[in-house]
Motif scaffolding. Structure first.
Motif, mmCIF file in Angstrom:
data_model
loop_
_atom_site.group_PDB
_atom_site.id
_atom_site.type_symbol
_atom_site.label_atom_id
_atom_site.label_comp_id
_atom_site.label_asym_id
_atom_site.label_seq_id
_atom_site.Cartn_x
_atom_site.Cartn_y
_atom_site.Cartn_z
ATOM 1 N N LEU A 291 -8.402 -2.798 -16.326
ATOM 2 C CA LEU A 291 -7.202 -3.592 -16.210
ATOM 3 C C LEU A 291 -6.305 -3.083 -15.426
ATOM 4 C CD1 LEU A 291 -6.697 -5.488 -18.912
ATOM 5 C CD2 LEU A 291 -7.744 -6.357 -16.832
ATOM 6 N N ARG A 292 -5.822 -1.743 -15.484
ATOM 7 C CA ARG A 292 -5.369 -0.765 -14.886
ATOM 8 C C ARG A 292 -6.013 -0.269 -13.350
ATOM 9 N NH1 ARG A 292 -4.288 4.966 -17.664
ATOM 10 N NH2 ARG A 292 -3.283 5.253 -15.477
ATOM 11 N N TRP A 293 -7.120 -0.179 -12.920
ATOM 12 C CA TRP A 293 -7.892 -0.102 -11.897
ATOM 13 C C TRP A 293 -7.163 -1.544 -11.155
ATOM 14 C CZ3 TRP A 293 -9.020 3.192 -7.794
ATOM 15 C CH2 TRP A 293 -9.469 2.096 -7.139
ATOM 16 N N PHE A 294 -7.830 -2.166 -11.543
ATOM 17 C CA PHE A 294 -7.265 -3.511 -10.620
ATOM 18 C C PHE A 294 -6.369 -3.676 -10.574
ATOM 19 C CE2 PHE A 294 -6.661 -8.150 -11.009
ATOM 20 C CZ PHE A 294 -7.769 -9.177 -10.041
ATOM 21 N N GLY A 295 -4.768 -4.045 -11.292
ATOM 22 C CA GLY A 295 -3.624 -4.282 -10.867
ATOM 23 C C GLY A 295 -3.572 -2.620 -9.855
ATOM 24 N N HIS A 296 -3.812 -1.810 -10.268
ATOM 25 C CA HIS A 296 -3.647 -1.156 -8.518
ATOM 26 C C HIS A 296 -4.637 -1.441 -7.196
ATOM 27 C CE1 HIS A 296 -4.008 2.651 -6.305
ATOM 28 N NE2 HIS A 296 -5.383 2.523 -5.803
ATOM 29 N N MET A 297 -6.245 -2.089 -7.401
ATOM 30 C CA MET A 297 -6.728 -2.432 -5.991
ATOM 31 C C MET A 297 -5.592 -3.582 -5.038
ATOM 32 S SD MET A 297 -10.281 -3.534 -6.162
ATOM 33 C CE MET A 297 -10.783 -5.166 -7.187
ATOM 34 N N LYS A 298 -5.026 -4.337 -7.044
ATOM 35 C CA LYS A 298 -4.572 -5.863 -6.403
ATOM 36 C C LYS A 298 -2.911 -5.901 -5.467
ATOM 37 C CE LYS A 298 -5.280 -9.851 -6.353
ATOM 38 N NZ LYS A 298 -5.874 -10.245 -5.926
ATOM 39 N N ARG A 299 -2.627 -4.393 -5.432
ATOM 40 C CA ARG A 299 -0.939 -3.475 -4.683
ATOM 41 C C ARG A 299 -1.323 -3.571 -3.964
ATOM 42 N NH1 ARG A 299 0.019 -3.261 -10.683
ATOM 43 N NH2 ARG A 299 -0.203 -0.802 -10.413
ATOM 44 N N ARG A 300 -2.593 -2.633 -3.906
ATOM 45 C CA ARG A 300 -2.980 -1.891 -1.994
ATOM 46 C C ARG A 300 -2.875 -3.702 -1.375
ATOM 47 N NH1 ARG A 300 -5.087 3.173 -2.017
ATOM 48 N NH2 ARG A 300 -4.737 2.696 -0.326
ATOM 49 N N GLU A 301 -2.928 -2.774 0.038
ATOM 50 C CA GLU A 301 -3.233 -3.046 1.375
ATOM 51 C C GLU A 301 -4.109 -4.432 1.218
ATOM 52 O OE1 GLU A 301 -4.201 0.466 2.555
ATOM 53 O OE2 GLU A 301 -2.334 -0.122 1.657
ATOM 54 N N GLN A 302 -4.402 -6.068 2.653
ATOM 55 C CA GLN A 302 -5.200 -6.476 2.180
ATOM 56 C C GLN A 302 -6.314 -5.718 2.715
ATOM 57 O OE1 GLN A 302 -5.034 -8.816 -0.380
ATOM 58 N NE2 GLN A 302 -6.002 -10.849 1.680
ATOM 59 N N ASN A 303 -6.358 -4.547 3.468
ATOM 60 C CA ASN A 303 -8.000 -4.180 4.425
ATOM 61 C C ASN A 303 -8.385 -2.648 3.655
ATOM 62 O OD1 ASN A 303 -5.487 -2.079 5.245
ATOM 63 N ND2 ASN A 303 -5.569 -2.841 7.038
ATOM 64 N N TYR A 304 -7.500 -2.561 3.012
ATOM 65 C CA TYR A 304 -7.894 -1.520 1.880
ATOM 66 C C TYR A 304 -9.557 -2.285 0.906
ATOM 67 C CZ TYR A 304 -8.412 1.638 -2.107
ATOM 68 O OH TYR A 304 -8.757 2.842 -2.623
ATOM 69 N N VAL A 305 -10.541 -0.755 1.313
ATOM 70 C CA VAL A 305 -11.656 -1.497 1.431
ATOM 71 C C VAL A 305 -12.211 -2.233 -0.410
ATOM 72 C CG1 VAL A 305 -14.216 0.395 1.110
ATOM 73 C CG2 VAL A 305 -12.387 0.719 2.780
ATOM 74 N N ASP A 306 -12.064 -1.172 -1.035
ATOM 75 C CA ASP A 306 -11.721 -1.465 -2.610
ATOM 76 C C ASP A 306 -11.659 -2.892 -3.352
ATOM 77 O OD1 ASP A 306 -12.954 0.387 -3.076
ATOM 78 O OD2 ASP A 306 -11.659 1.139 -4.057
ATOM 79 N N ARG A 307 -10.555 -3.855 -2.360
ATOM 80 C CA ARG A 307 -9.970 -4.908 -2.468
ATOM 81 C C ARG A 307 -11.272 -6.322 -1.817
ATOM 82 N NH1 ARG A 307 -4.022 -6.988 -1.747
ATOM 83 N NH2 ARG A 307 -4.592 -8.456 -2.467
ATOM 84 N N ARG A 308 -11.619 -5.307 -0.099
ATOM 85 C CA ARG A 308 -12.936 -6.087 0.466
ATOM 86 C C ARG A 308 -13.067 -6.340 -0.255
ATOM 87 N NH1 ARG A 308 -12.969 -3.956 6.390
ATOM 88 N NH2 ARG A 308 -12.821 -2.790 5.105
ATOM 89 N N MET A 309 -14.033 -5.594 -0.515
ATOM 90 C CA MET A 309 -15.192 -5.429 -1.394
ATOM 91 C C MET A 309 -15.482 -6.361 -2.289
ATOM 92 S SD MET A 309 -18.082 -3.739 0.548
ATOM 93 C CE MET A 309 -18.846 -3.484 -1.148
ATOM 94 N N SER A 310 -14.453 -6.853 -3.338
ATOM 95 C CA SER A 310 -14.180 -7.151 -4.607
ATOM 96 C C SER A 310 -14.119 -8.489 -4.317
ATOM 97 C CB SER A 310 -12.654 -6.912 -5.610
ATOM 98 O OG SER A 310 -11.639 -7.084 -4.829
ATOM 99 N N GLN A 311 -14.081 -8.239 -2.936
ATOM 100 C CA GLN A 311 -13.628 -10.511 -2.831
ATOM 101 C C GLN A 311 -14.843 -11.142 -1.789
ATOM 102 O OE1 GLN A 311 -10.277 -10.517 0.141
ATOM 103 N NE2 GLN A 311 -9.349 -9.942 -1.817
#
Length: 108
Positions: free
Chosen positions: A39-59
């Motif tokens: 959950l800490r990693w998920f929160g970190h990932m969700k606070r990053r900008e939209q074009n962040y690689v991990d955030r795009r990969m999760s979607q």
């Protein structure tokens, strides 16, 4: 558990339950610690900008048709279960203090 028992100078022959050993050392179960880290990693990932690689990969959804057998366990499925256990929503990630309070216990 073996390390915790060694710390206290106990063996399995002493026939002391795992819960009692964890209470003596004030530690939590490994699964709870892993849930907090996810959950800490998920929160970190969700606070990053939209074009962040991990955030795009999760979607992203895997291409093609799925298999006939049971679907594979995915990281986001486990995150969804973890959020339900701690009664958190994805929108709570933007408030860092609230997210930390929901996901972290003070236990090492």
């Amino acid at each position: 558990m073996r390390m915790l028992r060694f710390t206290l100078g106990l063996t399995r022959k002493n026939r002391i339950r795992n819960e009692t050993v964890r209470d003596m050392l004030a530690t939590r179960k490994l699964g709870e610690k892993l849930r907090d880290r996810r959950l800490r990693w998920f929160g970190h990932m969700k606070r990053r900008e939209q074009n962040y690689v991990d955030r795009r990969m999760s979607q992203m959804a895997p291409p093609g048709k799925g298999r006939k057998c049971r679907p594979k366990r995915r990281f986001m499925n486990k995150i969804r279960e973890d959020k339900m256990q701690v009664c958190a929503a994805a929108e709570d990630t933007h408030d860092r203090k609230k997210w930390k309070k929901l996901t972290c216990c003070g236990d090492p």
